[in-house]
Design an enzyme around this catalytic site. Structure first.
Site, PDB file in Angstrom:
ATOM      1  N   LYS A  79       4.008  -3.826 -11.764  1.00 14.15           N
ATOM      2  CA  LYS A  79       5.408  -3.937 -12.168  1.00 14.15           C
ATOM      3  C   LYS A  79       6.091  -5.114 -11.463  1.00 14.15           C
ATOM      4  O   LYS A  79       7.264  -5.391 -11.716  1.00 14.15           O
ATOM      5  CB  LYS A  79       6.150  -2.644 -11.813  1.00 14.15           C
ATOM      6  CG  LYS A  79       5.673  -1.422 -12.584  1.00 14.15           C
ATOM      7  CD  LYS A  79       6.571  -0.225 -12.253  1.00 14.15           C
ATOM      8  CE  LYS A  79       5.967   1.094 -12.692  1.00 14.15           C
ATOM      9  NZ  LYS A  79       5.640   1.190 -14.106  1.00 14.15           N
ATOM     10  N   LYS A 132      -5.197  -7.134   0.706  1.00  9.66           N
ATOM     11  CA  LYS A 132      -4.183  -7.282   1.764  1.00  9.66           C
ATOM     12  C   LYS A 132      -4.794  -7.657   3.121  1.00  9.66           C
ATOM     13  O   LYS A 132      -4.169  -8.361   3.907  1.00  9.66           O
ATOM     14  CB  LYS A 132      -3.367  -5.992   1.899  1.00  9.66           C
ATOM     15  CG  LYS A 132      -2.432  -5.755   0.721  1.00  9.66           C
ATOM     16  CD  LYS A 132      -1.563  -4.536   0.942  1.00  9.66           C
ATOM     17  CE  LYS A 132      -0.802  -4.190  -0.312  1.00  9.66           C
ATOM     18  NZ  LYS A 132       0.064  -3.027  -0.149  1.00  9.66           N
TER      19      LYS A 132
HETATM   20  P1  NDP Z   1      -6.595   2.607   1.400  1.00  9.51           P
HETATM   21  O1  NDP Z   1      -7.722   2.620   0.434  1.00  9.51           O
HETATM   22  O2  NDP Z   1      -6.529   1.532   2.430  1.00  9.51           O
HETATM   23  O3  NDP Z   1      -6.544   4.024   2.204  1.00  9.51           O
HETATM   24  C1  NDP Z   1      -6.840   5.200   1.562  1.00  9.51           C
HETATM   25  C2  NDP Z   1      -6.451   6.401   2.447  1.00  9.51           C
HETATM   26  O4  NDP Z   1      -6.415   7.544   1.601  1.00  9.51           O
HETATM   27  C3  NDP Z   1      -7.428   6.712   3.576  1.00  9.51           C
HETATM   28  O5  NDP Z   1      -6.717   7.207   4.681  1.00  9.51           O
HETATM   29  C4  NDP Z   1      -8.306   7.819   2.943  1.00  9.51           C
HETATM   30  O6  NDP Z   1      -8.873   8.696   3.892  1.00  9.51           O
HETATM   31  C5  NDP Z   1      -7.250   8.548   2.140  1.00  9.51           C
HETATM   32  N1  NDP Z   1      -7.788   9.322   1.007  1.00  9.51           N
HETATM   33  C6  NDP Z   1      -8.343   8.838  -0.127  1.00  9.51           C
HETATM   34  N2  NDP Z   1      -8.655   9.845  -0.959  1.00  9.51           N
HETATM   35  C7  NDP Z   1      -8.307  11.002  -0.328  1.00  9.51           C
HETATM   36  C8  NDP Z   1      -8.385  12.369  -0.691  1.00  9.51           C
HETATM   37  N3  NDP Z   1      -8.884  12.752  -1.857  1.00  9.51           N
HETATM   38  N4  NDP Z   1      -7.914  13.291   0.197  1.00  9.51           N
HETATM   39  C9  NDP Z   1      -7.386  12.904   1.381  1.00  9.51           C
HETATM   40  N5  NDP Z   1      -7.285  11.602   1.777  1.00  9.51           N
HETATM   41  C10 NDP Z   1      -7.747  10.666   0.928  1.00  9.51           C
HETATM   42  O7  NDP Z   1      -5.279   2.610   0.492  1.00  9.51           O
HETATM   43  P2  NDP Z   1      -3.837   2.058   0.876  1.00  9.51           P
HETATM   44  O8  NDP Z   1      -3.533   2.484   2.257  1.00  9.51           O
HETATM   45  O9  NDP Z   1      -3.741   0.614   0.541  1.00  9.51           O
HETATM   46  O10 NDP Z   1      -2.897   2.804  -0.189  1.00  9.51           O
HETATM   47  C11 NDP Z   1      -2.659   4.204  -0.122  1.00  9.51           C
HETATM   48  C12 NDP Z   1      -1.704   4.606  -1.232  1.00  9.51           C
HETATM   49  O11 NDP Z   1      -0.412   4.035  -1.033  1.00  9.51           O
HETATM   50  C13 NDP Z   1      -2.150   4.168  -2.617  1.00  9.51           C
HETATM   51  O12 NDP Z   1      -1.955   5.247  -3.503  1.00  9.51           O
HETATM   52  C14 NDP Z   1      -1.208   3.024  -2.972  1.00  9.51           C
HETATM   53  O13 NDP Z   1      -0.984   2.954  -4.356  1.00  9.51           O
HETATM   54  C15 NDP Z   1       0.047   3.448  -2.239  1.00  9.51           C
HETATM   55  N6  NDP Z   1       0.915   2.288  -1.912  1.00  9.51           N
HETATM   56  C16 NDP Z   1       2.160   2.241  -2.458  1.00  9.51           C
HETATM   57  C17 NDP Z   1       3.002   1.190  -2.185  1.00  9.51           C
HETATM   58  C18 NDP Z   1       4.362   1.174  -2.788  1.00  9.51           C
HETATM   59  O14 NDP Z   1       5.029   0.126  -2.755  1.00  9.51           O
HETATM   60  N7  NDP Z   1       4.847   2.269  -3.314  1.00  9.51           N
HETATM   61  C19 NDP Z   1       2.613   0.078  -1.301  1.00  9.51           C
HETATM   62  C20 NDP Z   1       1.279   0.251  -0.739  1.00  9.51           C
HETATM   63  C21 NDP Z   1       0.468   1.307  -1.065  1.00  9.51           C
HETATM   64  P3  NDP Z   1     -10.293   8.378   4.587  1.00  9.51           P
HETATM   65  O15 NDP Z   1     -10.003   7.511   5.768  1.00  9.51           O
HETATM   66  O16 NDP Z   1     -10.800   9.723   4.961  1.00  9.51           O
HETATM   67  O17 NDP Z   1     -11.137   7.697   3.541  1.00  9.51           O
END
Ligand code: NDP
Length: 272
Positions: A16, A66
């Protein structure tokens, strides 16, 4: 001449950001172009180089680039260094300024748009990926008490140690450990669990009275938000406001003008 900007990601088709920046530009009278560019997974740095050569002034960076963006920034800001991740690049001659506006966008959405003050609040931040790293410092700097939780416990430990080295004491929340049945004023889901229609395991009595539940994901009612509604969270919010606020912060870095985010957020909500 129109100044050119872009957002780089993979995938990027549903971003977006071009629409948001178009609305910001119209509102503030800034003459900019902004496009979405899908870089090959092994071609982020080359894409940035091409844009610089073509005279672009900067770009936003999204999943999965990033961390790479942080590495190519010759001048990372403090908040980018803490997050180890960059979502905004500004090109100025040989200098590539790298900033991370995600955390500031989150805090502004919570305090300004949702009207919840964070100082002295008990905050649970779930996740230990880029989004959680970006959010932690702005939340701590505003004076909230922070606890971390992550599916992979070691990553939460590393995250806590990292913040400790920066002088910030944080707790680890270890549910389903019985000793950890605490309550929080704000719970932020910074995981991508919603993508697979899942949510992190949480007890039913975790929301304090008047609590806010915030999922950084947007565009769908995640299991975490459904759970929060059912458990009586007073305010339930998705990450659309954060998206608009982090974009406004990037726009300010590039153009020195702060757009009014309220009408832009309202338009996006109407269209959703
Ligand atoms: P990453 O891939 O870097 O991190 C993923 C995280 O999610 C890890 O801590 C992982 O845990 C955890 N995870 C994934 N699947 C599961 C699950 N099924 N149950 C529990 N924990 C889970 O992603 P990002 O940090 O970049 O992004 C995270 C979210 O934030 C995304 O949905 C993204 O769209 C959103 N976001 C939104 C923004 C906005 O402007 N609104 C800006 C940036 C991000 P583990 O370490 O155990 O793998």
């Amino acid at each position: 001449m129109t100044d050119k900007y872009a957002v780089i990601g993979n995938p990027i088709a549903h971003s977006k950001s071009p629409l948001i920046h178009k609305m910001f530009a119209e509102q503030t009278g800034q003459d900019i172009g902004y496009e979405a560019i899908e870089a090959p997974l092994d071609g982020f740095a080359a894409t940035v180089e091409r844009l610089r050569k073509e005279g672009h002034k900067g770009c936003n960076v999204t999943v999965p680039f990033k961390f790479e963006a942080f590495k190519i920034a010759t001048q990372p800001t403090e908040r980018a260094q803490v997050a180890q991740a960059v979502n905004t690049l500004k090109f100025d001659g040989d200098t590539i300024l790298g900033d991370n506006t995600d955390g500031a966008g989150l805090v502004r959405d919570i305090e300004h748009n949702l009207g919840v003050q964070l100082r002295h609040k008990r905050v649970l931040l779930i996740g230990a990926g880029g989004a959680a790293y970006g959010a932690a410092l702005p939340i701590l700097q505003i004076g909230a008490r922070l606890a971390l939780m992550n599916r992979t416990r070691e990553k939460a430990d590393q995250f806590a140690i990292y913040l400790g080295k920066l002088g910030h004491v944080v707790d680890i929340y270890d549910f389903p450990n019985e000793a950890d049945r605490k309550q929080f004023d704000l719970i932020i889901n910074a995981t991508s669990s919603g993508l697979s229609d899942e949510m992190p395991p949480l007890p039913t009595d975790i929301f304090a009275q008047g609590a806010l539940a915030y999922d950084m994901m947007y565009g769908r009612e995640t299991p975490f938000l459904k759970f929060a509604r059912k458990q009586g969270a007073a305010v339930v919010a998705d990450g659309l406001g954060m998206l608009v606020e982090q974009a406004a912060e990037a726009f300010f870095i590039w153009r020195g003008v702060r757009p009014d985010t309220a009408p832009v957020l309202a338009r996006l909500r109407e269209a959703a």
